[in-house]
Each structure stands twice: as structure tokens, then as C-alpha cells.
Motif scaffolding. Structure first.
Motif, PDB file in Angstrom:
ATOM      1  N   GLY A   1       2.066   5.008  -1.461  1.00  0.00           N
ATOM      2  CA  GLY A   1       3.256   4.207  -1.228  1.00  0.00           C
ATOM      3  C   GLY A   1       3.293   2.998  -2.148  1.00  0.00           C
ATOM      4  N   THR A   2       4.329   2.180  -1.962  1.00  0.00           N
ATOM      5  CA  THR A   2       4.461   0.936  -2.729  1.00  0.00           C
ATOM      6  C   THR A   2       4.303  -0.219  -1.750  1.00  0.00           C
ATOM      7  N   VAL A   3       3.193  -0.919  -1.852  1.00  0.00           N
ATOM      8  CA  VAL A   3       2.894  -2.013  -0.929  1.00  0.00           C
ATOM      9  C   VAL A   3       3.620  -3.276  -1.395  1.00  0.00           C
ATOM     10  N   LEU A   4       4.464  -3.816  -0.510  1.00  0.00           N
ATOM     11  CA  LEU A   4       5.225  -5.019  -0.849  1.00  0.00           C
ATOM     12  C   LEU A   4       4.572  -6.281  -0.285  1.00  0.00           C
ATOM     13  N   GLN A   5       3.927  -6.144   0.854  1.00  0.00           N
ATOM     14  CA  GLN A   5       3.290  -7.314   1.474  1.00  0.00           C
ATOM     15  C   GLN A   5       2.142  -6.848   2.365  1.00  0.00           C
ATOM     16  N   GLU A   6       1.078  -7.676   2.417  1.00  0.00           N
ATOM     17  CA  GLU A   6      -0.089  -7.298   3.217  1.00  0.00           C
ATOM     18  C   GLU A   6      -0.772  -8.564   3.735  1.00  0.00           C
ATOM     19  N   GLU A   7      -1.068  -8.577   5.041  1.00  0.00           N
ATOM     20  CA  GLU A   7      -1.774  -9.727   5.601  1.00  0.00           C
ATOM     21  C   GLU A   7      -2.688  -9.259   6.740  1.00  0.00           C
ATOM     22  N   TYR A   8      -3.735 -10.032   6.977  1.00  0.00           N
ATOM     23  CA  TYR A   8      -4.702  -9.668   8.012  1.00  0.00           C
ATOM     24  C   TYR A   8      -4.378 -10.432   9.289  1.00  0.00           C
ATOM     25  N   THR A   9      -4.235  -9.688  10.374  1.00  0.00           N
ATOM     26  CA  THR A   9      -3.901 -10.292  11.668  1.00  0.00           C
ATOM     27  C   THR A   9      -4.995  -9.964  12.682  1.00  0.00           C
ATOM     28  N   GLU A  10      -4.807 -10.463  13.873  1.00  0.00           N
ATOM     29  CA  GLU A  10      -5.786 -10.235  14.929  1.00  0.00           C
ATOM     30  C   GLU A  10      -5.877  -8.755  15.309  1.00  0.00           C
ATOM     31  N   ASP A  11      -4.726  -8.040  15.232  1.00  0.00           N
ATOM     32  CA  ASP A  11      -4.685  -6.633  15.660  1.00  0.00           C
ATOM     33  C   ASP A  11      -5.004  -5.650  14.542  1.00  0.00           C
ATOM     34  N   GLY A  12      -5.018  -6.129  13.317  1.00  0.00           N
ATOM     35  CA  GLY A  12      -5.258  -5.231  12.194  1.00  0.00           C
ATOM     36  C   GLY A  12      -4.537  -5.713  10.951  1.00  0.00           C
ATOM     37  N   THR A  13      -4.460  -4.872   9.947  1.00  0.00           N
ATOM     38  CA  THR A  13      -3.779  -5.234   8.705  1.00  0.00           C
ATOM     39  C   THR A  13      -2.293  -4.968   8.852  1.00  0.00           C
ATOM     40  N   ARG A  14      -1.484  -6.024   8.703  1.00  0.00           N
ATOM     41  CA  ARG A  14      -0.024  -5.857   8.741  1.00  0.00           C
ATOM     42  C   ARG A  14       0.434  -5.615   7.309  1.00  0.00           C
ATOM     43  N   ILE A  15       1.168  -4.515   7.137  1.00  0.00           N
ATOM     44  CA  ILE A  15       1.534  -4.099   5.788  1.00  0.00           C
ATOM     45  C   ILE A  15       3.000  -3.673   5.744  1.00  0.00           C
ATOM     46  N   THR A  16       3.712  -4.183   4.755  1.00  0.00           N
ATOM     47  CA  THR A  16       5.092  -3.761   4.488  1.00  0.00           C
ATOM     48  C   THR A  16       5.030  -2.829   3.293  1.00  0.00           C
ATOM     49  N   VAL A  17       5.433  -1.593   3.508  1.00  0.00           N
ATOM     50  CA  VAL A  17       5.206  -0.575   2.480  1.00  0.00           C
ATOM     51  C   VAL A  17       6.373   0.413   2.423  1.00  0.00           C
ATOM     52  N   LYS A  18       6.635   0.915   1.226  1.00  0.00           N
ATOM     53  CA  LYS A  18       7.625   1.976   1.047  1.00  0.00           C
ATOM     54  C   LYS A  18       6.862   3.289   0.890  1.00  0.00           C
ATOM     55  N   VAL A  19       7.179   4.266   1.763  1.00  0.00           N
ATOM     56  CA  VAL A  19       6.479   5.563   1.732  1.00  0.00           C
ATOM     57  C   VAL A  19       7.509   6.697   1.748  1.00  0.00           C
ATOM     58  N   PRO A  20       7.094   7.908   1.358  1.00  0.00           N
ATOM     59  CA  PRO A  20       8.006   9.057   1.434  1.00  0.00           C
ATOM     60  C   PRO A  20       8.517   9.258   2.854  1.00  0.00           C
ATOM     61  N   MET A  21       9.790   9.644   2.966  1.00  0.00           N
ATOM     62  CA  MET A  21      10.422   9.814   4.273  1.00  0.00           C
ATOM     63  C   MET A  21       9.646  10.777   5.170  1.00  0.00           C
ATOM     64  N   ARG A  22       9.153  11.922   4.591  1.00  0.00           N
ATOM     65  CA  ARG A  22       8.455  12.920   5.416  1.00  0.00           C
ATOM     66  C   ARG A  22       7.125  12.378   5.945  1.00  0.00           C
ATOM     67  N   PHE A  23       6.537  11.388   5.256  1.00  0.00           N
ATOM     68  CA  PHE A  23       5.281  10.778   5.698  1.00  0.00           C
ATOM     69  C   PHE A  23       5.545   9.731   6.782  1.00  0.00           C
ATOM     70  N   ALA A  24       6.750   9.139   6.766  1.00  0.00           N
ATOM     71  CA  ALA A  24       7.089   8.059   7.700  1.00  0.00           C
ATOM     72  C   ALA A  24       6.989   8.517   9.151  1.00  0.00           C
ATOM     73  N   ASN A  25       7.347   9.779   9.406  1.00  0.00           N
ATOM     74  CA  ASN A  25       7.339  10.281  10.783  1.00  0.00           C
ATOM     75  C   ASN A  25       5.948  10.247  11.413  1.00  0.00           C
ATOM     76  N   THR A  26       4.909  10.366  10.592  1.00  0.00           N
ATOM     77  CA  THR A  26       3.536  10.379  11.128  1.00  0.00           C
ATOM     78  C   THR A  26       3.024   8.954  11.381  1.00  0.00           C
ATOM     79  N   LEU A  27       3.809   7.946  11.014  1.00  0.00           N
ATOM     80  CA  LEU A  27       3.338   6.553  11.117  1.00  0.00           C
ATOM     81  C   LEU A  27       4.034   5.773  12.227  1.00  0.00           C
TER      82      LEU A  27
END
Length: 429
Positions: A397-423
């Protein structure tokens, strides 16, 4: 059953006579079509030493060509010492029989389909490829089983011992049954292979990698382009149908995004329907692609007709709706004026040379754009224990933003539509 005993690759090439009929609705001029038939004959190991053409509204139902041309054909066969006569169009079994009787043994009469099947028999390497070719060959052979036991039939007409059993007809029926049984066996074996391919295909659909397939006319340079793009060493020859079995290679776009590139069998005008049908499971690689690169030989004067032939096959296999881009290969073989004409004719196309590497960066850029166009934007929270998923998101994918939070890594990313359903379960709330 092995290869068809048509054109063989002996030390002394067989001498071939090419025959074409010009009809009103022909997409290609007859001479252009015979040029291609000559290349096919050369690929199969034959030497074309003569041509015979005729203009007809429709082929003669009995002998394909007219009676006058048939006499001319017989004369040329003897004068040029011909071993095999190759017709540029399909012959019916009865037409083939009439022509064989008129020309006489040992000269062979074959058509374009038989020639292409012979070439495919030469080049199929994998078990699936060999089964597909064998199925098409058997289906072509079945209606042509005839006359092999005619000597027994002649004996029966004399009367006496052996005349009451119908041996000739019985043996022909036995042969037909054997061929039908073999067709059934090959179909079963192919289904087993197709099941395994189906599992692999599902895995590829689930995979987030961007899938690119190369499709195009045979000898347009698809294998060379695959090698240039991915640094692989797939067989690339100046022969028609040098590649039959699909080959997939991995590649990383600039920025690290992963994709796969698959090279498939080349297409051709008048490609036998039975062959397309037999190869449908292999061609599913084209149908399931995210992006189809239609590779065209920029230096070929028939490129428009070749592209039309490719589009017809793509429609037949259900791949005509796949997102596509025209790649004008062999740009090193044309001059500046031809380049300008092609760019004007295909403004959305990409002009490249797999041989020199010119234009490859432009092609990679175009693939990146097409990949991004099919992406969807997601805001996710990936638990720290799922580091593998995080790596996959970076790769595919194309990672636009990434930060570390208490619950895990928060990531803003562009991914293929067919992959999005699994996320879905990782979406940030």
C-alpha cells in the motif's frame, strides 16, 4: 498420444505450399495473412516455397478452392516437390479428404488450426500446457478419423471369408471410441490441475500485491518486457508462440510497493476456438489481473489488426472489462516520424523498448498511477503483535501517516480495494 504428425522438425525441412482464399469480409489482406502463415510454418520447421491464392465470395464446399485452382495446386505440388500443403483457413474433414485424394500420397494437406496445434505441441512445457494442447488436438482429430481402414472395406466388397463382419467400419468405430475415451481422461486430468490452479488463484486474489498481466499478439515482445521489468531470464525468442505456459515474477514499484507480473500465451488472428477453450484456465491469469498491459509491436505495419485480434480473444475469455494500458514495444525499431504517428494514434499508450530499456521508467510510472487509482483510503489501528500485517501494508500500500498509540500502530494507508475487505476489524473508531 503425443504431437500431431503434421509438420516435423527434420534436418531437411519439409517444403510447404501455402494456400489462401480472399473473401469480402476478410479482416486481413490475403497476402498479409499468408505472410503470417509463412512465419507459423517456419516456427514448425517447414520451408514455404510457394503460394497459391484465389478470390471467392465463399469457399467451395467440396474442395475449398475452385476446380481450376485445384488443378493448378496439383501442378504446383509436383513442380515444386511439395511435402505439405497448408491452407490459411480451417478445412472441413470432407474438404480435407477431397484434397488429399486429388493431390495423392505422400503429400499432406493441413489447415491453419492443425499447424498452430502442432506448434503448441512443440512448445508446451508444463503438465497443464501439454494436457491443454492434447485436448485440443484430440478434439480436432476426432471428426477426421477416416479412411485408415479402407483397405479392409475393399476386401469385403469381394465377398467370401471376412466379408460378413464389417471389419473396416468396426475398427473405425473402435478408433473413435478410443479417442473419445482419451478426451474424457484428459478432461478429468485437466479438471484436477484446474482445481489446484483455482486454489492458487484464490490465494492471489486474497494477496494484496498489485497484479499485472501481459497480453498481446504473439512475438510482440511480452517475455522480453517481463525480463526487462523484473530482471528475470524468461525464454524470449523471435518465434511465434515461444511462450505458452504462464510465468509470474515479483517486482517492487518505486516506494517499495509489491506487484506481480504475469506473462501468458500470445494471441494470433484466427486462433483456433478449441485452443482458446482448452487454455481458458491458464488465461484466467489475464482475467483476474488488476491491470492488463496490451503489448503491441510498434514496428509492425499490422499492429492495428493485431490489437483487434487480441481484443477479440480477451472478449472471448471474459477479460475485456479489465483495466488496461497499451504498451507500444520495440520502439527502437521505428523512426521519429513513426513515433509521432503512434503517439498521436495511441495518446494514452506508453512507447517502450524492452531491448534497450527506453521508456521503461515511463511504464513503471504508469503502472504506479494505475495501482493508486484502484486504491481505497483506510485509517487502521494494527496491534503491535501483528507486525507482519504492518510490513504487508508498507509493501502493498501507500502509507500516508503512521503513529504509535497505546492500542497499536495507527496508520493511514491506501490499499487495493479487494484487500480492504480483510482489514475491516482493524479500522480506527
Amino acid at each position: 498420444m503425443g504431437r500431431f504428425p503434421f509438420v516435423t522438425t527434420e534436418l531437411e525441412p519439409e517444403r510447404a505450399l501455402l494456400v489462401g482464399v480472399e473473401q469480402r469480409d476478410m479482416r486481413w489482406p490475403v497476402e498479409r495473412s499468408l505472410d503470417e502463415l509463412e512465419r507459423l510454418a517456419d516456427t514448425a520447421g517447414a520451408l514455404a516455397v510457394g503460394r497459391l491464392t484465389q478470390r471467392l465470395d465463399r469457399p467451395n464446399p467440396r474442395s475449398f478452392i475452385g476446380s481450376g485452382k485445384l488443378e493448378e495446386l496439383i501442378g504446383l505440388v509436383h513442380r515444386l516437390d511439395i511435402d505439405v500443403v497448408i491452407f490459411d483457413d480451417d478445412l472441413t474433414p470432407s474438404q480435407q479428404s477431397v484434397l488429399e485424394k486429388a493431390v495423392g500420397e505422400p503429400v499432406k494437406i493441413i489447415d491453419r488450426t492443425a499447424l498452430i496445434l502442432d506448434i503448441f505441441g512443440l512448445h508446451a512445457q508444463t503438465r497443464e500446457g501439454r494436457l491443454q494442447v492434447q485436448l485440443a488436438q484430440l478434439q480436432y482429430l476426432l471428426p477426421r478419423l477416416r479412411g485408415m481402414w479402407s483397405h479392409l472395406a475393399k476386401e469385403q466388397t469381394r465377398g467370401g471369408i471376412g466379408s460378413r463382419f464389417g471389419q473396416g467400419e468396426t475398427q473405425l468405430e473402435v478408433d473413435r471410441r478410443l479417442v473419445r475415451n482419451r478426451i474424457a481422461v484428459v478432461k478429468r486430468e485437466l479438471k484436477e490441475v484446474e482445481k489446484r490452479r483455482g486454489v492458487q488463484s484464490k490465494e492471489r486474489v486474497i494477496s494484496p500485491a498489485f497484479r499485472v498481466a501481459l497480453a498481446g499478439y504473439t512475438n510482440a515482445g511480452k517475455s522480453s518486457l517481463l525480463n526487462r521489468l523484473t530482471g528475470s531470464n524468461v525464454l524470449a525468442q523471435d518465434k511465434l508462440f515461444a511462450t505458452l505456459d504462464p510465468t509470474t515474477r515479483a517486482y517492487h514499484l518505486p516506494g517499495g510497493r509489491s506487484m506481480t507480473v504475469t506473462d501468458t500465451v500470445g494471441f494470433i488472428q484466427k486462433l483456433p476456438h478449441g485452443l482458446v477453450d482448452a487454455f481458458k484456465s491458464t488465461l484466467s491469469e489475464v482475467r483476474d489481473a488488476d491491470l492488463l498491459l496490451k503489448v503491441v509491436d510498434a514496428s509492425d505495419c499490422n499492429l492495428i489488426r493485431q490489437l483487434e485480434a487480441v481484443d477479440r480473444v480477451l472478449e472471448e475469455i471474459g477479460a475485456d472489462k479489465v483495466r488496461s494500458c497499451i504498451v507500444l514495444n520495440k520502439g527502437d525499431l521505428i523512426d521519429e516520424l513513426e513515433r509521432r504517428d503512434l503517439i498521436r494514434l495511441f495518446p494514452q499508450g506508453v512507447l517502450v523498448s524492452a531491448a534497450t530499456g527506453d521508456g521503461i521508467d515511463d511504464l513503471v510510472g504508469r503502472i504506479s498511477l494505475e495501482a493508486s487509482a484502484l486504491d481505497t483510503l483506510l485509517d487502521l489501528v494494527v496491534p503491535y503483535k501483528e507486525g507482519r500485517l504492518l510490513r504487508t501494508l508498507h509493501e502493498c500500500g501507500t502509507v500516508l501517516q503512521e503513529e504509535y498509540t497505546e492500542d497499536g500502530t495507527r496508520i493511514t494507508v491506501k490499499v487495493p480495494m479487494r484487500f480492504a475487505n480483510t482489514l475491516e476489524r482493524y479500522r480506527a473508531h
